[in-house]
Motif scaffolding. Structure first.
Motif, PDB file in Angstrom:
ATOM      1  N   UNK A 336       0.823  -1.222   0.000  1.00 48.10           N
ATOM      2  CA  UNK A 336       0.000   0.000   0.000  1.00 48.10           C
ATOM      3  C   UNK A 336       0.847   1.257   0.000  1.00 48.10           C
ATOM      4  N   UNK A 337       2.093   1.130   0.412  1.00 48.83           N
ATOM      5  CA  UNK A 337       2.986   2.277   0.455  1.00 48.83           C
ATOM      6  C   UNK A 337       3.187   2.892  -0.918  1.00 48.83           C
ATOM      7  N   UNK A 338       3.236   2.066  -1.960  1.00 51.39           N
ATOM      8  CA  UNK A 338       3.490   2.581  -3.308  1.00 51.39           C
ATOM      9  C   UNK A 338       2.325   3.437  -3.785  1.00 51.39           C
ATOM     10  N   UNK A 339       1.106   2.945  -3.631  1.00 51.39           N
ATOM     11  CA  UNK A 339      -0.066   3.722  -4.057  1.00 51.39           C
ATOM     12  C   UNK A 339      -0.154   5.038  -3.280  1.00 51.39           C
ATOM     13  N   UNK A 340       0.119   4.978  -1.979  1.00 51.75           N
ATOM     14  CA  UNK A 340       0.067   6.193  -1.171  1.00 51.75           C
ATOM     15  C   UNK A 340       1.138   7.198  -1.607  1.00 51.75           C
ATOM     16  N   UNK A 341       2.313   6.701  -1.991  1.00 51.06           N
ATOM     17  CA  UNK A 341       3.383   7.593  -2.447  1.00 51.06           C
ATOM     18  C   UNK A 341       2.995   8.300  -3.735  1.00 51.06           C
ATOM     19  N   UNK A 342       2.491   7.565  -4.707  1.00 50.04           N
ATOM     20  CA  UNK A 342       2.090   8.182  -5.974  1.00 50.04           C
ATOM     21  C   UNK A 342       0.933   9.162  -5.769  1.00 50.04           C
ATOM     22  N   UNK A 343       0.022   8.816  -4.863  1.00 50.50           N
ATOM     23  CA  UNK A 343      -1.107   9.707  -4.605  1.00 50.50           C
ATOM     24  C   UNK A 343      -0.620  10.993  -3.930  1.00 50.50           C
ATOM     25  N   UNK A 344       0.323  10.869  -3.013  1.00 46.64           N
ATOM     26  CA  UNK A 344       0.879  12.051  -2.357  1.00 46.64           C
ATOM     27  C   UNK A 344       1.597  12.950  -3.351  1.00 46.64           C
ATOM     28  N   UNK A 345       2.368  12.341  -4.246  1.00 48.96           N
ATOM     29  CA  UNK A 345       3.065  13.133  -5.265  1.00 48.96           C
ATOM     30  C   UNK A 345       2.086  13.802  -6.211  1.00 48.96           C
ATOM     31  N   UNK A 346       1.005  13.117  -6.547  1.00 45.62           N
ATOM     32  CA  UNK A 346      -0.001  13.692  -7.444  1.00 45.62           C
ATOM     33  C   UNK A 346      -0.637  14.933  -6.835  1.00 45.62           C
TER      34      UNK A 346
END
Length: 557
Positions: A336-346
């Motif tokens: 889940x860390x990967x999806x959260x990282x991309x969402x934060x960057x977006x």
């Protein structure tokens, strides 16, 4: 006409400067005004509910009480630390400690909370050492004690960093005269240190009070119950769980009145000194103080060492517990860390870019406008987020766009917009000095050659601003990456950002995953901020030396 004056270009020549600035000024004012208008219209019960509800009265009292205690504790710690750092300019590791103190601005509160829990919690390092010694912790991290500890952890280094810069600007001639007279530490405090600090203390105290008064992630994690609830947490609960929009609007309006009234009092006294750390100021350590040797040297270094340990222990705890988890789990593509990282960057990348764009437009409009109301609005609008807390603005916008929040991505767009507005005071602090330090002879030549628009930006302004722009962009992106309050209001638990994911893991007692997420977020933000701030720091120092501009962007007399 003297050689130092430059005739104002005609309106047609200034149109390219005025239009974007006026548009963004209007955008900021409309968003702020629309959110506040929504609060006023929704708070139909008036102040009567405040007088009739012991719960609301208790929330307001506790919010003001913990913020006042946090201000007192932060400033009482910051003053001796700042004086010790100024007295010991040759201290090994001093530059690294100052950098760590600056990182308190961009370190996510939820990350620091997880580190404080790892050190001072019931299963933390301090509890283990105390138990090994045959005792037990005399206090509980959850409640007022934990809130004060976290607030001091964030605001004491921020206040000390501002004080260090203020004390370093004391004229060298005064320091040399004090050294020749052999003045002691108390006498130096009376004749040098306090006169230098006194002008910035009201603004600094107001800033710390506002940050603690509007604290959300710290209180929602360490509050420990209804008895330790602040206005921000009460607003969040009213919106997300009770659907009591009237109470949320009333509390948000009360918070706005308190914060706005405080800043009005500060600015009314004509306290216009900067109260944020300035990355571009150069450090003058050419004159040693009379109280920097002997036993004072030993006590200063011991005090600085304890303070550095206080700041470094939570970060070290996150690293030691989080790195093994990251090394084991990062290869999992479904993490889940990967999806959260991309969402934060977006969210963070558009927020940072928009904050920088608004800042440039506001500065350009301020420089092009003649003194008057439009110029005052353009100059002040960027600092309104210090007066209007994000949860207040978010509550107003929440009430305005509530029917559209179900649209995919609509809530995240609002989060990015609010985060960009919240970063404006920091980006303005970084860019105002370099922008105003633009060489007057170069601008005069550009006016004479009729160089304007894109060519003026490309050949005159961009070479001088590109590095400070990188630093401002670093502030905008990293502050948005660490946001938890706004995303908690508009975001979805099923689609968390990194701070929201960390809060969910802490709430479900996933200690290993929480420390791993905190470590990842801390490394990510530190690397990004260091990458973007390093060139901006060097360039801004060079510009300050070449142009003789102070930290507030005002030329030396």
């Amino acid at each position: 006409m003297t050689a130092l004056t430059r005739p104002a270009p005609p309106f047609s020549r200034r149109r390219w400067q005025l239009a974007p600035g006026l548009v963004f000024t209007s955008l900021v004012l409309v968003l702020m005004g629309g959110g506040l208008l929504a609060l006023i219209l929704r708070a139909d019960s008036g102040p009567s509910e405040l007088w009739q509800s012991p719960y609301l009265q208790g929330v307001i009292r506790f919010t003001a009480w913990q913020a006042s205690l946090s201000v007192i504790g932060s400033l009482l710690i910051a003053i001796p630390i700042a004086r010790a750092l100024v007295r010991q300019p040759d201290l090994p590791g001093r530059a690294g400690l100052l950098r760590l103190m600056e990182m308190s601005l961009v370190m996510p509160t939820i990350v620091a909370v997880s580190g404080l829990v790892a050190v001072y919690g019931r299963r933390g390092w301090l509890a283990e050492v105390t138990e090994w010694a045959g005792g037990s912790l005399p206090w509980n991290l959850y409640g007022i004690s934990g809130i004060l500890l976290a607030h001091i952890f964030f605001n004491a280094p921020l206040a000390a960093r501002v004080m260090v810069q203020t004390l370093e600007r004391v004229p060298v001639s005064q320091r040399r005269a004090a050294s020749q007279l052999g003045l002691g530490s108390w006498q130096l405090w009376r004749v040098l240190d306090w006169p230098a600090l006194r002008p910035v203390m009201p603004g600094l105290a107001a800033l710390v009070f506002s940050l603690c008064f509007t604290s959300f992630a710290i209180v929602v994690t360490l509050g420990g119950g209804p008895g330790a609830t602040t206005i921000e947490v009460a607003i969040y609960q009213a919106l997300r769980f009770e659907f009591d929009f009237n109470r949320a609007a009333l509390l948000a309006f009360v918070q706005l009145l308190i914060c706005g009234g405080l800043w009005w009092l500060v600015f009314r006294k004509n306290r216009h000194q900067a109260v944020l750390p300035d990355q571009s100021s150069s450090t003058d350590t050419g004159s040693l103080r009379a109280d920097s040797a002997g036993w004072r040297r030993t006590t200063d270094r011991a005090l600085i060492g304890l303070f550095a340990l206080f700041l470094a222990l939570p970060v070290l705890a996150i690293a030691l517990r989080g790195v093994p988890w990251l090394a084991r789990e990062l290869t999992n593509p479904r993490l889940a860390l990967w999806d959260a990282t991309f969402r934060s960057l977006a969210i963070a990348l558009p927020a940072g870019l928009l904050a920088v764009a608004i800042t440039l437009a506001l500065l350009a409009a301020t420089s092009a406008l003649k003194p008057g109301l439009p110029r005052s609005l353009a100059s002040v609008s960027g600092y309104l987020p210090l007066i209007v807390p994000p949860i207040v603005l978010g509550t107003g916008l929440f009430l305005l766009i509530q029917p559209r929040l179900g649209i995919q991505g609509y809530g995240l767009t609002v989060v990015a917009l609010i985060n960009s507005l919240m970063a404006l005071p920091f980006t303005l602090q970084v860019l105002r000095g370099p922008f105003q330090a633009m060489g007057t002879p170069a601008l005069r030549v550009a006016d004479q050659l009729d160089i304007r628009g894109w060519y003026r930006w490309r050949w005159l302004q961009w070479p001088r601003l590109k590095r400070p722009l990188a630093l401002a962009l670093g502030y905008g992106i990293t502050l948005s990456l660490g946001d938890f309050g706004v995303i908690a209001l508009f975001g979805s638990p099923a689609q968390p950002t990194l701070p929201m994911l960390l809060h969910q893991q802490l709430g479900s007692y996933q200690v290993a995953a929480a420390t791993g997420t905190a470590c990842w977020l801390l490394i990510f933000i530190a690397a990004l901020f260091t990458l973007l701030s390093r060139p901006g720091r060097v360039a801004s120092r060079s510009a300050m030396r070449d142009t003789g501009v102070t930290h507030t962007g005002v030329p030396h007399a």
